[in-house]
Design a protein around this motif. Structure first.
Motif, short mmCIF file in Angstrom:
data_model
loop_
_atom_site.label_atom_id
_atom_site.label_comp_id
_atom_site.label_asym_id
_atom_site.label_seq_id
_atom_site.Cartn_x
_atom_site.Cartn_y
_atom_site.Cartn_z
N VAL A 78 0.91 -1.08 0.03
CA VAL A 78 -0.05 0.12 -0.15
C VAL A 78 0.67 1.38 0.07
N PRO A 98 -6.98 2.06 2.03
CA PRO A 98 -5.84 2.20 1.15
C PRO A 98 -6.77 2.62 -0.14
N SER A 101 -1.81 1.33 -4.32
CA SER A 101 -0.69 0.32 -3.91
C SER A 101 0.07 -0.17 -5.17
#
Length: 384
Positions: A78, A98, A101
């Motif tokens: 991430v 998140p 990534s």
């Protein structure tokens, strides 16, 4: 660090080859040449073990000796949370979702292999992210053959810096990847590194007849699969799913809406149901089939007064279904203009009656008239 980096790149390429993800010499050469750590110079977040809700803490190049080794591990890392926060912004932990990534290398190279790109092909990549997969494409096909679209200007800027540091200069575009990039069309291949609910017609329109669109298709029950579609001369596309339980962050315009106020679960119509809510959380393929019946439904668990309710809510349709354990199994109560659980039951029952075919037996078509349709071979169609 250079010797360590080269050793780690070679080792990563060897591991991916042994695992069967990396199958051809050009992509093996790309993996062994492109330094993944250069695309993670800003660090990454790691999940805090045991934290509830999920918490993340930064791992930075100068502050953690594990950083370089982790850059070459086969794991997704991430690089942004909450839409704007990057590892260098934080000292401590953060409990947010998140939003960007670096995808695990085995999935990156599997998708690049499945794209079936050849010398001379021009590729449109949806979702630049850190730029690592963009660099692999550049190494394989040449900078002038790669166009990469990223919706987040800051993410695109960081990727441009990393790509330039490695000597790559593709055409980077900031914009809505769901619209493609018509200015540089047509393309021989389109590859998406974000998930979508439906394959945009713009991707198909910008791909040459005989070209390939590779994208992860799913829904808000979060069972998704990689689809490879071939574009036809009449503006349609069709293909199959490549079984493997692949999951990506959804494209931002395809994220589910806020749930808002929960329905009055004491209203609606109630009956016994033959299917329990375990199909929403356990078997991936069964959940994918259920999702075809209710692609805009979200699943939540609500506990209170000694009982646990499993709830499906389609915010846009104003429909809901609540499953509650009963003496003889499960009861379902439904409300709104459509009966969500009726649709799920019907779809799963038909799939089981057809022998519960695996996802590699599912076909996807996209046409200007019908939009996206998914069916299992020999079974029923499901409009996306």
């Amino acid at each position: 660090m250079r010797e360590d980096d080269e050793r780690l790149r070679v080792r990563l390429g060897d591991r991916l080859t042994e695992a069967g993800c990396l199958r051809t010499a050009p992509w093996r050469a790309a993996v062994k040449a492109v330094p993944r750590h250069e695309f993670l110079r800003g660090g990454f977040f790691e999940q805090v073990e045991g934290a509830s809700p999920t918490a993340w803490r930064p791992v930075l190049p100068n502050g953690d000796g594990r950083w370089l080794e982790r850059c070459y591990a086969d794991e997704s890392l991430v690089t942004q949370v909450a839409g704007t926060v990057v590892p260098g912004d934080l000292r401590g932990e953060i409990m947010r979702t998140p939003t960007s990534s670096s995808t695990m290398p085995s999935l990156v190279v599997r998708m690049l292999e499945e794209l079936q790109a050849e010398d001379g092909h021009r590729v449109l990549e949806i979702g630049t992210g850190t730029g690592y997969s963009t660099a692999l494409l550049c190494h394989r096909l040449g900078d002038g053959s790669v166009v990469s679209v990223e919706v987040d200007r800051e993410v695109s800027g960081r990727a441009a810096t990393s790509l330039s540091a490695c000597g790559y200069r593709p055409n980077l575009v900031v914009g809505d990847g769901l619209a493609g990039h018509v200015d540089a069309a047509p393309y021989d291949r389109v590859i998406a590194t974000c998930g979508v609910l439906t394959v945009p017609e713009s991707w198909i329109a910008q791909t040459k007849p005989g070209g390939i669109v590779l994208a992860t298709v799913g829904g808000w029950l979060y069972a998704s699969e990689l689809a490879r579609l071939t574009v036809h001369g009449d503006g349609t596309a069709s293909g199959r799913f490549l079984d493997g339980q692949i999951s990506f962050m959804l494209a931002r315009p395809h994220l589910p809406p806020p749930l808002g106020l929960l329905p009055d679960i004491g209203s609606g119509e109630e009956r016994l149901t033959a299917l329990g809510p375990d199909l929403l959380t356990s078997d991936w393929t069964t959940r994918f089939v259920a999702q075809l019946a209710a692609p805009r439904a979200q699943h939540i668990t609500l506990s209170g007064e000694g009982r646990t309710h499993q709830i499906l809510i389609d915010v846009q349709a104003g429909a809901w279904a609540v499953l509650t354990e009963a003496d003889r199994g499960w009861r379902v109560r439904q409300g709104g203009p459509i009966r969500l659980w009726d649709a799920v039951e019907d779809h799963v029952a038909r799939w089981c009656a057809d022998g519960a075919p695996g996802l590699d037996r599912f076909e996807i078509t996209v046409t200007p008239d019908e939009g996206q349709v998914i069916r299992w071979l020999g079974g029923r169609r499901s409009r996306g």
